[in-house]
Every structure is written in C-alpha cells, then in structure tokens.
Write a protein that holds these residues in place. Structure first.
Motif, PDB file in Angstrom:
ATOM      1  N   GLY A 166      -8.336  75.076  12.388  1.00  0.00           N
ATOM      2  CA  GLY A 166      -9.569  74.336  12.638  1.00  0.00           C
ATOM      3  C   GLY A 166     -10.699  75.259  13.038  1.00  0.00           C
ATOM      4  O   GLY A 166     -11.825  75.131  12.546  1.00  0.00           O
ATOM      5  N   ARG A 167     -10.415  76.202  13.952  1.00  0.00           N
ATOM      6  CA  ARG A 167     -11.441  77.168  14.361  1.00  0.00           C
ATOM      7  C   ARG A 167     -11.851  78.034  13.175  1.00  0.00           C
ATOM      8  O   ARG A 167     -13.037  78.322  12.987  1.00  0.00           O
ATOM      9  CB  ARG A 167     -10.921  78.057  15.495  1.00  0.00           C
ATOM     10  N   PHE A 168     -10.887  78.443  12.386  1.00  0.00           N
ATOM     11  CA  PHE A 168     -11.175  79.276  11.222  1.00  0.00           C
ATOM     12  C   PHE A 168     -12.100  78.535  10.263  1.00  0.00           C
ATOM     13  O   PHE A 168     -13.084  79.094   9.784  1.00  0.00           O
ATOM     14  CB  PHE A 168      -9.865  79.674  10.535  1.00  0.00           C
ATOM     15  N   ALA A 169     -11.798  77.265   9.996  1.00  0.00           N
ATOM     16  CA  ALA A 169     -12.627  76.472   9.082  1.00  0.00           C
ATOM     17  C   ALA A 169     -14.020  76.264   9.665  1.00  0.00           C
ATOM     18  O   ALA A 169     -15.025  76.392   8.957  1.00  0.00           O
ATOM     19  CB  ALA A 169     -11.961  75.131   8.799  1.00  0.00           C
ATOM     20  N   GLU A 170     -14.071  75.948  10.952  1.00  0.00           N
ATOM     21  CA  GLU A 170     -15.367  75.719  11.603  1.00  0.00           C
ATOM     22  C   GLU A 170     -16.243  76.970  11.549  1.00  0.00           C
ATOM     23  O   GLU A 170     -17.413  76.902  11.185  1.00  0.00           O
ATOM     24  CB  GLU A 170     -15.137  75.323  13.059  1.00  0.00           C
ATOM     25  N   PHE A 171     -15.660  78.110  11.890  1.00  0.00           N
ATOM     26  CA  PHE A 171     -16.456  79.332  11.890  1.00  0.00           C
ATOM     27  C   PHE A 171     -16.729  79.826  10.479  1.00  0.00           C
ATOM     28  O   PHE A 171     -17.728  80.488  10.243  1.00  0.00           O
ATOM     29  CB  PHE A 171     -15.816  80.407  12.763  1.00  0.00           C
ATOM     30  N   GLY A 172     -15.865  79.475   9.536  1.00  0.00           N
ATOM     31  CA  GLY A 172     -16.148  79.799   8.147  1.00  0.00           C
ATOM     32  C   GLY A 172     -17.394  79.072   7.665  1.00  0.00           C
ATOM     33  O   GLY A 172     -18.233  79.635   6.971  1.00  0.00           O
ATOM     34  N   ASP A 173     -17.526  77.793   8.085  1.00  0.00           N
ATOM     35  CA  ASP A 173     -18.722  77.027   7.734  1.00  0.00           C
ATOM     36  C   ASP A 173     -19.962  77.641   8.384  1.00  0.00           C
ATOM     37  O   ASP A 173     -21.018  77.751   7.756  1.00  0.00           O
ATOM     38  CB  ASP A 173     -18.577  75.567   8.181  1.00  0.00           C
TER      39      ASP A 173
ATOM     40  N   GLN B 269     -26.647  89.947  15.136  1.00  0.00           N
ATOM     41  CA  GLN B 269     -25.795  89.632  16.276  1.00  0.00           C
ATOM     42  C   GLN B 269     -24.916  88.428  15.978  1.00  0.00           C
ATOM     43  O   GLN B 269     -23.719  88.438  16.267  1.00  0.00           O
ATOM     44  CB  GLN B 269     -26.633  89.346  17.525  1.00  0.00           C
ATOM     45  N   GLU B 270     -25.515  87.404  15.407  1.00  0.00           N
ATOM     46  CA  GLU B 270     -24.755  86.205  15.052  1.00  0.00           C
ATOM     47  C   GLU B 270     -23.632  86.565  14.085  1.00  0.00           C
ATOM     48  O   GLU B 270     -22.502  86.118  14.232  1.00  0.00           O
ATOM     49  CB  GLU B 270     -25.665  85.149  14.403  1.00  0.00           C
ATOM     50  N   TRP B 271     -23.972  87.354  13.083  1.00  0.00           N
ATOM     51  CA  TRP B 271     -23.003  87.749  12.071  1.00  0.00           C
ATOM     52  C   TRP B 271     -21.846  88.514  12.725  1.00  0.00           C
ATOM     53  O   TRP B 271     -20.682  88.231  12.454  1.00  0.00           O
ATOM     54  CB  TRP B 271     -23.684  88.618  11.018  1.00  0.00           C
ATOM     55  N   SER B 272     -22.159  89.442  13.598  1.00  0.00           N
ATOM     56  CA  SER B 272     -21.127  90.240  14.267  1.00  0.00           C
ATOM     57  C   SER B 272     -20.220  89.369  15.127  1.00  0.00           C
ATOM     58  O   SER B 272     -18.997  89.518  15.097  1.00  0.00           O
ATOM     59  CB  SER B 272     -21.761  91.325  15.136  1.00  0.00           C
ATOM     60  N   GLN B 273     -20.821  88.463  15.879  1.00  0.00           N
ATOM     61  CA  GLN B 273     -20.024  87.585  16.744  1.00  0.00           C
ATOM     62  C   GLN B 273     -19.129  86.676  15.913  1.00  0.00           C
ATOM     63  O   GLN B 273     -17.948  86.512  16.218  1.00  0.00           O
ATOM     64  CB  GLN B 273     -20.940  86.749  17.639  1.00  0.00           C
ATOM     65  N   ARG B 274     -19.684  86.079  14.885  1.00  0.00           N
ATOM     66  CA  ARG B 274     -18.894  85.160  14.049  1.00  0.00           C
ATOM     67  C   ARG B 274     -17.792  85.901  13.302  1.00  0.00           C
ATOM     68  O   ARG B 274     -16.695  85.390  13.138  1.00  0.00           O
ATOM     69  CB  ARG B 274     -19.790  84.415  13.058  1.00  0.00           C
ATOM     70  N   THR B 275     -18.093  87.102  12.840  1.00  0.00           N
ATOM     71  CA  THR B 275     -17.079  87.900  12.150  1.00  0.00           C
ATOM     72  C   THR B 275     -15.918  88.211  13.085  1.00  0.00           C
ATOM     73  O   THR B 275     -14.750  88.143  12.687  1.00  0.00           O
ATOM     74  CB  THR B 275     -17.703  89.199  11.606  1.00  0.00           C
ATOM     75  N   ALA B 276     -16.218  88.522  14.333  1.00  0.00           N
ATOM     76  CA  ALA B 276     -15.166  88.816  15.316  1.00  0.00           C
ATOM     77  C   ALA B 276     -14.311  87.585  15.579  1.00  0.00           C
ATOM     78  O   ALA B 276     -13.075  87.683  15.665  1.00  0.00           O
ATOM     79  CB  ALA B 276     -15.789  89.330  16.612  1.00  0.00           C
ATOM     80  N   VAL B 277     -14.933  86.431  15.696  1.00  0.00           N
ATOM     81  CA  VAL B 277     -14.182  85.196  15.929  1.00  0.00           C
ATOM     82  C   VAL B 277     -13.272  84.899  14.739  1.00  0.00           C
ATOM     83  O   VAL B 277     -12.104  84.524  14.911  1.00  0.00           O
ATOM     84  CB  VAL B 277     -15.136  84.013  16.215  1.00  0.00           C
TER      85      VAL B 277
END
Length: 123
Positions: free
Chosen positions: A26-33, A60-68
C-alpha cells in the motif's frame, strides 16, 4: 534444518508477514502515485522551484520520495524472504550461526534472520 515452531506459530507468523506485506504494498503504491505527480511537476516548463523560498524544492521531494520507495521495496524483499524461509523450514533459525531465533524477537521483528547475539555482533 526443521523448524521447532508449531504449525500454529508458523501460521501466525505467516499471517503477520502477509499483513506487513499488504501494508508495504500500500505504501509502495501510494508513494508510486506521488512520484508520478512529482515527476510531472518536475518536467513542467514553468516550474522554477529551486528558487521558491516557500517550501521544499522538487529535488528535495524527489529525493525523499525515492528513499521511501527504496525502503518499501527493501521491506517487501525482506518479507518475501521470510515467507520463503517459512516454506523451506528455515524460518526461526539464525542464518549466521544456525541457532534458534527466539519467538519474542520474531514477534518484534518477524523478518529477522539473525539471532540477537549475531545481530549485536553485526553492528
């Protein structure tokens, strides 16, 4: 190596791992979106966010989301590996020394591959 856990314990751990897997998916799908949205915003021709004093930059957003996403991907791999160990009978045994991993440790961390002593030494 044969598991010393009862079938009921193994079933309980399998259910716990499957629930954790569903949560991670679920987290993967959410952050993928969200990544798709950030990607679209980054490619916008008028987006000069690097000079926006009001908030984080797209970088910054890209880096944070990529890490998640990377964390979720690693969590899914760990869970799949633990489920495979249940299937092959090696779940609950330390992959380093072969000793039993205690049930309380597995309750706290169902994907654990190391007994507490080996985990301490691995730090």
């Amino acid at each position: 190596m044969t598991s010393t856990m009862t079938p009921a314990q193994l079933d309980r751990f399998r259910a716990k791992l499957l629930q954790e897997r569903a949560d991670a998916e679920g987290r993967f799908a959410e952050f993928g979106d969200v990544m798709s949205e950030v990607r679209a915003a980054r490619s916008g021709a008028s987006a000069d966010d690097e000079h926006d004093p009001e908030g984080p930059t797209m970088t910054q957003e890209w880096s944070q989301r990529t890490a998640v996403l990377a964390d979720a991907r690693a969590e899914l791999a760990d869970i799949d590996h633990a489920l495979a160990r249940i299937d092959d009978g090696s779940y609950g045994f330390c992959s380093n020394c072969g000793k039993r991993i205690t049930v309380p440790r597995l309750e706290a961390r169902p994907t654990a591959e190391l007994c507490i002593d080996c985990a301490r030494n691995a730090r």
